[in-house]
Write an enzyme that holds these catalytic residues in place. Structure first.
Site, short mmCIF file in Angstrom:
data_model
loop_
_atom_site.label_atom_id
_atom_site.label_comp_id
_atom_site.label_asym_id
_atom_site.label_seq_id
_atom_site.Cartn_x
_atom_site.Cartn_y
_atom_site.Cartn_z
N GLY A 190 -65.32 45.48 -39.08
CA GLY A 190 -66.07 46.15 -37.86
C GLY A 190 -66.72 47.52 -37.79
O GLY A 190 -66.79 48.04 -39.10
N ARG A 191 -67.65 47.82 -36.76
CA ARG A 191 -67.60 49.33 -36.40
C ARG A 191 -67.05 51.07 -36.82
O ARG A 191 -67.16 50.91 -38.26
CB ARG A 191 -68.61 49.18 -35.70
CG ARG A 191 -70.06 48.75 -35.07
CD ARG A 191 -70.01 48.22 -33.23
NE ARG A 191 -69.25 48.43 -32.45
CZ ARG A 191 -69.54 47.15 -31.59
NH1 ARG A 191 -70.62 46.46 -31.92
NH2 ARG A 191 -68.45 46.75 -30.79
N ILE A 192 -65.95 49.64 -36.30
CA ILE A 192 -64.57 50.92 -36.92
C ILE A 192 -64.24 51.35 -37.95
O ILE A 192 -64.31 52.16 -38.75
CB ILE A 192 -63.62 51.20 -35.49
CG1 ILE A 192 -64.21 51.48 -33.87
CG2 ILE A 192 -62.76 52.24 -35.55
CD1 ILE A 192 -63.44 50.88 -32.79
N THR A 227 -54.64 51.94 -35.10
CA THR A 227 -55.36 52.41 -33.75
C THR A 227 -56.11 51.85 -33.36
O THR A 227 -56.98 51.57 -32.47
CB THR A 227 -56.25 53.93 -34.57
OG1 THR A 227 -57.59 52.82 -35.24
CG2 THR A 227 -55.68 54.99 -35.09
N ARG A 263 -54.80 47.88 -31.55
CA ARG A 263 -54.01 47.19 -30.33
C ARG A 263 -52.76 46.73 -30.68
O ARG A 263 -52.09 46.33 -32.06
CB ARG A 263 -54.64 45.61 -30.05
CG ARG A 263 -56.39 45.89 -29.23
CD ARG A 263 -55.49 47.31 -27.47
NE ARG A 263 -56.51 46.51 -26.71
CZ ARG A 263 -57.27 48.32 -26.79
NH1 ARG A 263 -57.24 49.20 -27.42
NH2 ARG A 263 -58.91 47.36 -26.07
N GLU A 323 -47.00 49.43 -24.70
CA GLU A 323 -47.24 50.60 -24.27
C GLU A 323 -47.18 50.78 -22.85
O GLU A 323 -47.98 50.25 -22.36
CB GLU A 323 -48.81 50.19 -24.94
CG GLU A 323 -49.71 51.74 -25.00
CD GLU A 323 -50.68 51.49 -25.43
OE1 GLU A 323 -50.86 50.85 -26.84
OE2 GLU A 323 -51.98 52.02 -25.11
N HIS A 370 -52.69 56.15 -27.10
CA HIS A 370 -54.35 55.39 -27.23
C HIS A 370 -55.15 56.62 -26.96
O HIS A 370 -55.76 56.73 -26.13
CB HIS A 370 -53.78 54.79 -26.02
CG HIS A 370 -54.33 53.89 -26.70
ND1 HIS A 370 -54.05 52.03 -25.91
CD2 HIS A 370 -55.20 53.97 -26.80
CE1 HIS A 370 -55.01 51.37 -26.04
NE2 HIS A 370 -55.65 51.98 -27.14
C1 DGY Z 1 -60.81 50.41 -27.03
O1 DGY Z 1 -62.13 51.37 -26.07
O2 DGY Z 1 -60.54 49.82 -26.66
C2 DGY Z 1 -60.08 51.94 -27.02
O3 DGY Z 1 -58.33 51.27 -26.88
C3 DGY Z 1 -59.41 52.73 -26.04
O4 DGY Z 1 -60.93 53.60 -25.86
#
Ligand code: DGY
Length: 313
Positions: A153-155, A222, A224, A253, A272
Site C-alpha cells: 500500500g502507501r507505506i 514497522t 503491527r 507491546e 513504535h
Molecule cells: C499508525 O498510525 O497506525 C501507527 O502505527 C502509529 O502512528
C-alpha cells in the site's frame, strides 16, 4: 457535545476541538484503563483514541449517544469497526500523513540492523573500542540488496521508492498480487512488513515463514506486532536461522523485560516510533480532530475507515 480524548496530543489541534465541544483529555502518560473508558462511555458523543485503547463492542454498547470515533493512527485494528459500522458510527483514521515518516524509519531499521549501528554505539560507549580493525562489526549492505516488501500500500510503495534509490532489487507481495510470499521470503536479504493487521495477516510471519528466509536475511517490522509470531522469531534469532531483526512494533507491546526476544542476538527494537516525527504527529492530531468535528456534525469525515457507516443505522 461531550468528547473524551485519551491522551494529550502534540500541537494545538485539541485547542480547536475544545473551542467547539466539551472536551476532557486524559492527562496521564499511560492509557486510561478500560474501566475508566467504560465509566465515561454513557455520556460521550465523541471519542478520540490512540492505538493503545481497545474500542470494542462492549465499550460501544456502553455509549448509546456516541456519534463518532476518531483514531489517532492510520491502523484501526484497536477498534471494532464492524460493531461501529452496525451502529452507524464513523471511525476516523490518519492515513497518508505518516507514510513517508514510517518509510524513513523502515529504511533506518534496515541500516541499523544490517550495518550493526546500535551494536557499534553500545560497543564504543562500553569503552571496548581500541583501534580500527579489518573485521570489526562486519555486517551486510543495504545497497544492491534484494528487499521484499510484504504489503504494497502507501507505506510499502514509499519504502520501495527509497530502496530503489539504494540500487536494491525490490520484490513485493500484497492484495494486488506480486511475488508469492514464500518466494519473496526465499529471495530477500531484507523482508519488511507494511500490511494492516487483519485476520489474514495476524501471525503471517510464523516459524514456517521464518524457515523460508535466508540465514543471512533480516526481518523488519514497522507495521503491527502480531503480524509476527514473537516466540518463533526469538527461536529463529537464538538458533541463527536468520541474521537479525529490527522491530518498531512487537507482540505484546511493550515487551515485558524478561521476554525471550529481548535476550535474542541481532535484534534492534524501538518503541513504535514509525510516525514519531514532530511535524507528522502534529498533522495526525489535526486530521484526528478534523475527523471528529466532522463526525459529530453528522458530516463525512475527511478520512474515514468505514464510509459504509454513513449508510447504516
Ligand atoms: C499508525 O498510525 O497506525 C501507527 O502505527 C502509529 O502512528
Amino acid at each position: 457535545m461531550k468528547v473524551f480524548c485519551t491522551r494529550r496530543l502534540p500541537g494545538r489541534a485539541l485547542e480547536r476541538l475544545s473551542a467547539v465541544h466539551d472536551l476532557e483529555t486524559w492527562d496521564e502518560r499511560l492509557p486510561p484503563p478500560p474501566e475508566e473508558l467504560l465509566a465515561r462511555a454513557p455520556e460521550l458523543h465523541g471519542l478520540l483514541t490512540l492505538l493503545t485503547e481497545k474500542v470494542d463492542a462492549d465499550l460501544l454498547a456502553a455509549a448509546p449517544s456516541l456519534r463518532a470515533v476518531s483514531n489517532y493512527a492510520v491502523g484501526v485494528d484497536n477498534v471494532d469497526v464492524e460493531a461501529a459500522t452496525a451502529r452507524g458510527i464513523p471511525v476516523g483514521n490518519t492515513p497518508e500523513v505518516l507514510t513517508e515518516s514510517t518509510a524513513d524509519l523502515a529504511v533506518g531499521l534496515m541500516l541499523a540492523i544490517g550495518r550493526r549501528i546500535v551494536e557499534g554505539d553500545a560497543y564504543v560507549r562500553r569503552g571496548e573500542w581500541r583501534t580500527w580493525e579489518p573485521d570489526l562489526l562486519l555486517g551486510h549492505d543495504l545497497h544492491d540488496a534484494t528487499v521484499g516488501i510484504v504489503g504494497f500500500g502507501r507505506i510499502g510503495r514509499a519504502v520501495a521508492r527509497r530502496c530503489k534509490g539504494f540500487g536494491c532489487e525490490v520484490l513485493h507481495t500484497g492484495r494486488g498480487g506480486g511475488t508469492p510470499l514464500d518466494e519473496l521470503l526465499e529471495r530477500s536479504d531484507f523482508v519488511t512488513l507494511h500490511a494492516p493487521l487483519t485476520p489474514a495477516t495476524r501471525g503471517l510471519i510464523d516459524a514456517d515463514a521464518l524457515g523460508h528466509m535466508k540465514p543471512t536475511a533480516y526481518l523488519i517490522n514497522t507495521a503491527r506486532g502480531p503480524m509476527v509470531d514473537s516466540d518463533a522469531l526469538a527461536r529463529a534469532l537464538h538458533e541463527g536461522q536468520i541474521a537479525g531483526a529490527a522491530l518498531d512494533v512487537t507482540d505484546p507491546e511493550p515487551l515485558p523485560a524478561d521476554h525471550a526476544l529481548l535476550e535474542a542476538p541481532a535484534l534492534v527494537v524501538v518503541p513504535h516510533i514509525g510516525s514519531a516525527a514532530r511535524a507528522t504527529r502534529e498533522r495526525m492530531a489535526d486530521m484526528a480532530v478534523d475527523n471528529l468535528i466532522a463526525g459529530l456534525a453528522g458530516e463525512r469525515m475527511p478520512n474515514c475507515a468505514n464510509p459504509e457507516a454513513y449508510g447504516a443505522s
